[in-house]
Design an enzyme around this catalytic site. Sequence first.
Site, PDB file in Angstrom:
ATOM      1  N   SER A   1       0.805  -1.221   0.000  1.00 12.00           N
ATOM      2  CA  SER A   1       0.000   0.000   0.000  1.00 12.00           C
ATOM      3  C   SER A   1       0.842   1.277   0.000  1.00 12.00           C
ATOM      4  O   SER A   1       0.364   2.325  -0.433  1.00 12.00           O
ATOM      5  CB  SER A   1      -0.945   0.015   1.206  1.00 12.00           C
TER       6      SER A   1
ATOM      7  N   HIS B   1      -0.097   6.714   5.425  1.00 11.00           N
ATOM      8  CA  HIS B   1       0.239   6.374   4.050  1.00 11.00           C
ATOM      9  C   HIS B   1       0.470   7.667   3.269  1.00 11.00           C
ATOM     10  O   HIS B   1       0.004   8.738   3.684  1.00 11.00           O
ATOM     11  CB  HIS B   1      -0.890   5.574   3.388  1.00 11.00           C
TER      12      HIS B   1
END
Length: 289
Positions: free
Chosen positions: A36, A264
Amino acid sequence: MVRRLLVLLSATALVLGVAVPVHAARSEVYVALGDSAASGPLVPNQVVPDLGCWRSDRNYAHLTAQAIGAATFRDVTCSGAKTRDMYNSQGTDLGSVAPQLDALSSDTTLVTVQIGANDVGLTGFIEDCLNLLPPPVGDACNDDYVVDGQDSWRVKTDALRPKLTTLVNDIRARSPRARIFVVGYATYAPPNGCYPTVPIIKADANYIRATLQYFNRMLAEQAAAAGVAFVDLQTPSVGHDPCKAPGVRWIEPYVPASPAAPFHPNGLGMRNFATVVTAAVSAAVSGTL
């Protein structure tokens, strides 16, 4: 003279933020592998095929492919991926996807791979360190990872070394013409953290920082041992960690202000990581001329 001009052109384009393809890269067959951190969950726009992978068409691989003018580009990065998912089908919330190495072919000339964080449980590690109450009420998380006097996070990191060496060798076996780039992970915490802006106490922030530095060193060492390049994202992302304000940070905190998953890369981060990856790839291309 031509080589020097191409290097200068590439460097100028990167400084100006202009995506000028390197001429020699137009024939590149580029495959992006990873988890990810590479796929870009929630970063607009999410790619509809394999939606369960939460892959953005503005992640650094897509932007790098555009910048170098790659002739063919296959992005199979997928949220939640571990090294085993390079070889086996990966289950997602919306079904399963093919092994990532299936995207490789004998004509592949460029591979980026960012993998390993899920093998050692990075996401769960950061979730555990969420601390809404400071000590002495709230409990530090870092001591939970010391077992029999050993840091279990580092033990898992070291256990990953041979898997990464094998992975690079398997990529090379499938794509012998490819230049391979192992991509590291960004800065997730500044020294001492920024409690309560990001509710990770000082000791835990320093522990996260130290363990990520150790993990990135491991990736760099294994890349060197395998004879491939390492792309450092930790150093350029210093000063752009989740503690920084929106518009400055490249990694979102527990409660994102930009479309991105917690801890992220956001869209700004992906653009800057693309600049770093493009520079590394372009330097390798110009070095072959």
